[in-house]
Design an enzyme around this catalytic site. Structure first.
Site, PDB file in Angstrom:
ATOM      1  N   GLY A  45       0.814  -1.221   0.000  1.00  0.00           N
ATOM      2  CA  GLY A  45       0.000   0.000   0.000  1.00  0.00           C
ATOM      3  C   GLY A  45       0.836   1.253   0.000  1.00  0.00           C
ATOM      4  N   CYS A  46       1.895   1.234   0.792  1.00  0.00           N
ATOM      5  CA  CYS A  46       2.753   2.419   0.911  1.00  0.00           C
ATOM      6  C   CYS A  46       3.521   2.670  -0.382  1.00  0.00           C
ATOM      7  CB  CYS A  46       3.712   2.263   2.085  1.00  0.00           C
ATOM      8  SG  CYS A  46       2.841   2.110   3.655  1.00  0.00           S
ATOM      9  N   THR A  47       3.917   1.598  -1.053  1.00  0.00           N
ATOM     10  CA  THR A  47       4.619   1.725  -2.325  1.00  0.00           C
ATOM     11  C   THR A  47       3.678   2.314  -3.375  1.00  0.00           C
ATOM     12  OG1 THR A  47       6.106  -0.097  -1.780  1.00  0.00           O
ATOM     13  CG2 THR A  47       5.884   0.464  -4.121  1.00  0.00           C
ATOM     14  N   ALA A  50       3.183   6.061  -2.555  1.00  0.00           N
ATOM     15  CA  ALA A  50       4.381   6.849  -2.867  1.00  0.00           C
ATOM     16  C   ALA A  50       4.562   6.989  -4.378  1.00  0.00           C
ATOM     17  CB  ALA A  50       5.612   6.206  -2.235  1.00  0.00           C
TER      18      ALA A  50
END
Length: 152
Positions: A45-47, A50
């Site tokens: 999710g964070c990738t 970003a």
């Protein structure tokens, strides 16, 4: 949880970026700041989040906005994350979780029935005068960067 409201002065902070350089909110007076908090570098999710912000970097710049991603990860973790995904924006290391707590995004989370403390994925849009213009809480990453961009 988060007591900050739209119209409030955004809490000041100073953190180290991926290059170990001190970055302060006040450095960006006169620009809009997209301040997003995320749990961890190199997680799915964070990738996605970003990369979505990075892919739209120029469109944010065209709207006089700077993007700052904040997580508890180390400077070296951020440096590797940026290199791996060719991210264009600044990542800040909040290893002590001070800024996350200041913005009310460090709290109790639930995952698969377990409760634990962590970053509640959130984005703050801060205007040119340092006031909070918008708050996105419990963010779902799909199309989030575009929603923020459209709101500017």
């Amino acid at each position: 949880m988060n007591n900050l409201k739209v119209g409030d002065k955004a809490p000041e902070f100073e953190l180290l970026n991926q290059d170990g350089i001190k970055i302060a909110l006040k450095d960006f007076i006169g620009k809009k700041v997209i301040l997003y908090f995320y749990p961890k570098d190199n997680t799915p999710g964070c990738t996605t989040e970003a990369c979505d912000f990075s892919q739209n970097y120029d469109r944010f710049s065209d709207k006089n906005a700077v993007i700052l991603g904040v997580s508890p990860d180390s400077i070296s973790s951020h440096e590797k994350f940026i290199f791996k995904f060719d991210l264009k924006h600044i990542l800040l290391s909040d290893s002590e979780k001070e800024v996350a707590k200041l913005y009310g995004v460090w709290g109790l989370k639930k995952n698969y029935g377990k409760e634990y403390e962590g970053i509640i994925r959130s984005t703050f849009v801060i205007d040119e005068n340092g006031k909070i213009a918008q708050i996105y809480s419990n963010v779902r990453v799909k199309d989030h960067a575009l929603k923020v961009l459209e709101s500017l």
